[in-house]
Design a protein around this motif. Structure first.
Motif, PDB file in Angstrom:
ATOM      1  N   LEU A  41     -12.536   9.509 -15.505  1.00 55.17           N
ATOM      2  CA  LEU A  41     -11.185   9.028 -15.782  1.00 55.17           C
ATOM      3  C   LEU A  41     -10.268   9.283 -14.599  1.00 55.17           C
ATOM      4  CD1 LEU A  41      -9.152   7.914 -17.871  1.00 55.17           C
ATOM      5  CD2 LEU A  41      -8.734  10.276 -18.531  1.00 55.17           C
ATOM      6  N   SER A  42      -9.646   8.223 -14.086  1.00 56.65           N
ATOM      7  CA  SER A  42      -8.642   8.335 -13.026  1.00 56.65           C
ATOM      8  C   SER A  42      -7.288   8.003 -13.621  1.00 56.65           C
ATOM      9  CB  SER A  42      -8.930   7.346 -11.890  1.00 56.65           C
ATOM     10  OG  SER A  42     -10.074   7.730 -11.183  1.00 56.65           O
ATOM     11  N   GLY A  43      -6.270   8.641 -13.094  1.00 54.20           N
ATOM     12  CA  GLY A  43      -4.915   8.361 -13.538  1.00 54.20           C
ATOM     13  C   GLY A  43      -4.051   7.967 -12.359  1.00 54.20           C
ATOM     14  N   PHE A  44      -3.236   6.935 -12.568  1.00 56.69           N
ATOM     15  CA  PHE A  44      -2.281   6.525 -11.540  1.00 56.69           C
ATOM     16  C   PHE A  44      -1.117   7.496 -11.587  1.00 56.69           C
ATOM     17  CE2 PHE A  44       1.461   4.033 -10.206  1.00 56.69           C
ATOM     18  CZ  PHE A  44       1.049   3.743  -8.913  1.00 56.69           C
ATOM     19  N   LEU A  45      -0.829   8.138 -10.456  1.00 60.82           N
ATOM     20  CA  LEU A  45       0.256   9.109 -10.415  1.00 60.82           C
ATOM     21  C   LEU A  45       1.586   8.488 -10.030  1.00 60.82           C
ATOM     22  CD1 LEU A  45      -1.450  12.187  -8.720  1.00 60.82           C
ATOM     23  CD2 LEU A  45      -1.175  11.698 -11.158  1.00 60.82           C
ATOM     24  N   MET A  46       1.577   7.713  -8.934  1.00 61.68           N
ATOM     25  CA  MET A  46       2.854   7.184  -8.464  1.00 61.68           C
ATOM     26  C   MET A  46       2.652   6.216  -7.298  1.00 61.68           C
ATOM     27  SD  MET A  46       4.241  10.478  -6.294  1.00 61.68           S
ATOM     28  CE  MET A  46       5.371   9.630  -5.208  1.00 61.68           C
ATOM     29  N   PRO A  47       3.624   5.336  -7.081  1.00 64.35           N
ATOM     30  CA  PRO A  47       3.641   4.550  -5.851  1.00 64.35           C
ATOM     31  C   PRO A  47       4.466   5.305  -4.810  1.00 64.35           C
ATOM     32  CG  PRO A  47       5.312   3.722  -7.320  1.00 64.35           C
ATOM     33  CD  PRO A  47       4.624   4.871  -8.042  1.00 64.35           C
ATOM     34  N   LEU A  48       4.292   4.943  -3.572  1.00 65.39           N
ATOM     35  CA  LEU A  48       5.064   5.557  -2.489  1.00 65.39           C
ATOM     36  C   LEU A  48       5.395   4.477  -1.475  1.00 65.39           C
ATOM     37  CD1 LEU A  48       6.043   8.256  -1.100  1.00 65.39           C
ATOM     38  CD2 LEU A  48       3.831   8.254   0.057  1.00 65.39           C
ATOM     39  N   GLN A  49       6.614   4.486  -0.984  1.00 61.25           N
ATOM     40  CA  GLN A  49       7.029   3.587   0.095  1.00 61.25           C
ATOM     41  C   GLN A  49       7.680   4.421   1.189  1.00 61.25           C
ATOM     42  OE1 GLN A  49       9.431   0.251  -0.986  1.00 61.25           O
ATOM     43  NE2 GLN A  49       8.061  -0.414  -2.600  1.00 61.25           N
ATOM     44  N   MET A  50       7.401   4.046   2.414  1.00 66.95           N
ATOM     45  CA  MET A  50       8.015   4.722   3.557  1.00 66.95           C
ATOM     46  C   MET A  50       8.070   3.748   4.725  1.00 66.95           C
ATOM     47  SD  MET A  50       4.879   7.372   4.057  1.00 66.95           S
ATOM     48  CE  MET A  50       4.813   7.705   5.780  1.00 66.95           C
ATOM     49  N   PRO A  51       8.907   4.026   5.719  1.00 69.89           N
ATOM     50  CA  PRO A  51       9.020   3.110   6.855  1.00 69.89           C
ATOM     51  C   PRO A  51       7.700   3.018   7.633  1.00 69.89           C
ATOM     52  CG  PRO A  51      10.819   4.707   6.861  1.00 69.89           C
ATOM     53  CD  PRO A  51       9.853   5.145   5.811  1.00 69.89           C
TER      54      PRO A  51
END
Length: 166
Positions: A116-126
């Motif tokens: 089982l994998s879980g999506f934790l979060m998206p991330l955006q950066m320059p």
């Protein structure tokens, strides 16, 4: 080359030797024997089941447009959680196709050896023009180390995994 998983029986094709089964995630993958190769070819040609079904596209011929991935292991104790659980954090990242000035990343977690994998979060950066992939991975890791949301999501994921074992 055709591979078979000894855990779930999944048959699949890859151009290089896989580390784990794409279906169940176990590391019980081996080259398919002759019978399994024939079965795989028959499935692709539509010989088994519905004659009118089109074969699946060949993944090897797919155009990949530059996404990178890295992973690292993190013990639950690093988050001051009393557990022997070790997490595998997977980060898929690349330049945003809609905004070349932005790096986007998806952060996933699973317990080592788990399915089982879980999506934790998206991330955006320059984005940094012509940045080497290893440098980008370092920047992403530094960003995660400073992210309260990342730590919060890790705690939630570990809690969920610990509760599901009871």
């Amino acid at each position: 080359m055709i591979y078979a998983c000894d855990n779930c029986g999944f048959l699949f094709s890859r151009s290089s030797e896989p580390e784990q089964c794409p279906d169940c995630g176990k590391d019980t993958v081996r080259p398919a024997n002759e019978v399994e190769q024939e079965e795989f070819a028959a499935r692709l040609s539509g010989a088994q089941g519905n004659e009118s079904s089109a074969p699946f596209p060949d993944v090897v011929e797919t155009d990949i447009e530059g996404i990178d991935c890295f992973k690292f292991k993190l013990p639950a104790t690093a988050l001051q959680i009393d557990s022997r659980m070790i997490l595998e954090i997977v980060v898929e990242h690349g330049i945003n196709p809609n905004d070349q000035d932005t790096v986007v990343a998806n952060i996933w977690a699973r317990s080592v050896g788990g399915v089982l994998s879980g999506f934790l979060m998206p991330l955006q950066m320059p984005a940094i023009p012509n940045e080497p992939v290893m440098d980008r991975a370092g920047r992403i890791t530094a960003e995660l180390n400073e992210s309260g949301l990342f730590m919060e999501q890790l705690h939630k994921f570990i809690s969920m995994m610990m509760n599901s074992r009871n």
